[in-house]
Write a protein that holds these residues in place. Sequence first.
Motif, PDB file in Angstrom:
ATOM      1  N   UNK A   1       6.307   5.925   8.065  1.00  0.00           N
ATOM      2  CA  UNK A   1       6.526   5.004   9.174  1.00  0.00           C
ATOM      3  C   UNK A   1       5.215   4.716   9.917  1.00  0.00           C
ATOM      4  N   UNK A   2       4.409   5.762  10.126  1.00  0.00           N
ATOM      5  CA  UNK A   2       3.113   5.569  10.789  1.00  0.00           C
ATOM      6  C   UNK A   2       2.208   4.676   9.947  1.00  0.00           C
ATOM      7  N   UNK A   3       2.175   4.920   8.630  1.00  0.00           N
ATOM      8  CA  UNK A   3       1.286   4.154   7.753  1.00  0.00           C
ATOM      9  C   UNK A   3       1.707   2.691   7.642  1.00  0.00           C
ATOM     10  N   UNK A   4       3.008   2.432   7.727  1.00  0.00           N
ATOM     11  CA  UNK A   4       3.478   1.057   7.553  1.00  0.00           C
ATOM     12  C   UNK A   4       3.511   0.283   8.871  1.00  0.00           C
ATOM     13  N   UNK A   5       3.502   0.997   9.992  1.00  0.00           N
ATOM     14  CA  UNK A   5       3.619   0.307  11.284  1.00  0.00           C
ATOM     15  C   UNK A   5       2.281   0.145  12.013  1.00  0.00           C
ATOM     16  N   UNK A   6       1.290   0.981  11.697  1.00  0.00           N
ATOM     17  CA  UNK A   6      -0.020   0.860  12.361  1.00  0.00           C
ATOM     18  C   UNK A   6      -0.920  -0.025  11.495  1.00  0.00           C
TER      19      UNK A   6
ATOM     20  N   UNK B   1       0.841  -1.205   0.000  1.00  0.00           N
ATOM     21  CA  UNK B   1       0.000   0.000   0.000  1.00  0.00           C
ATOM     22  C   UNK B   1       0.873   1.250   0.000  1.00  0.00           C
ATOM     23  N   UNK B   2       1.892   1.253   0.855  1.00  0.00           N
ATOM     24  CA  UNK B   2       2.779   2.418   0.944  1.00  0.00           C
ATOM     25  C   UNK B   2       3.583   2.582  -0.341  1.00  0.00           C
ATOM     26  N   UNK B   3       4.134   1.485  -0.852  1.00  0.00           N
ATOM     27  CA  UNK B   3       5.027   1.583  -2.013  1.00  0.00           C
ATOM     28  C   UNK B   3       4.284   1.831  -3.315  1.00  0.00           C
ATOM     29  N   UNK B   4       3.081   1.251  -3.468  1.00  0.00           N
ATOM     30  CA  UNK B   4       2.380   1.315  -4.755  1.00  0.00           C
ATOM     31  C   UNK B   4       1.296   2.385  -4.816  1.00  0.00           C
ATOM     32  N   UNK B   5       0.773   2.811  -3.648  1.00  0.00           N
ATOM     33  CA  UNK B   5      -0.286   3.821  -3.637  1.00  0.00           C
ATOM     34  C   UNK B   5       0.200   5.158  -3.064  1.00  0.00           C
ATOM     35  N   UNK B   6       0.761   5.091  -1.858  1.00  0.00           N
ATOM     36  CA  UNK B   6       1.024   6.317  -1.104  1.00  0.00           C
ATOM     37  C   UNK B   6       2.244   7.073  -1.629  1.00  0.00           C
TER      38      UNK B   6
END
Length: 218
Positions: free
Chosen positions: A29-34, A12-17
């Motif tokens: 970091x917040x998006x990938x850890x929560x 999600x982080x790498x392909x969308x955000x």
Amino acid sequence: MTMDYAKARELMVEQQVRPWDVLDPRVLDALVSIPRDAFVPAQHRTLAYADAQLPLGHGEMMLKPVVEGRILQSIDVQEGEDVLEIGTGSGFTTACLGRLAREVHSIELHADLADAARARLDAMGLGANVRIEAADAFAWNTERRFDAIVVTGAVDAIPPRFLQWLKPEGRMFVVRGASPAMEALVVRNDVNGQRIESLFETDLPYLVGAAPAPRFDF
């Protein structure tokens, strides 16, 4: 087959955000850890990392991951700052704000959504610096002033009462306009008055009480 949510979160982080120019390391970091999947209603959990708004009930929606990323980056919350969130929803953006800020006060019109969000945050140990309150933003009042305000539902026009809760150098994320082409903005309190920065177009459900008045064409 069980879904690998941790892998889905990274994708999600790498392909969308990231492709949407969300590059702030603290936000990523917040998006990938929560675990976003823990905030999604059970029947939609497999869609937790999809590029889609997800229904929460009461006509409310969980924002797309890219929009959450842009919100968090645009208001640039620092560790010593206090944040007001108007519209707790699932509590995921609330949790991300809690990771970035000193303290978060979040208000949610619907008590059942507020209770569910509080339970999720507490279950994950993310609620220590977050207060969630069931309240109507158009009836709620506070003497507090906040460094940043995040409004998670759309408004027809920016309510003056929201702006009065900002500190002199504070900033507010808000989505304004008419569906389907609403405008995401950051409003900054500068020494010379308010400065509005346009970010991107989107389309969100209105906050209850903030929709345009019905038009009657004769």
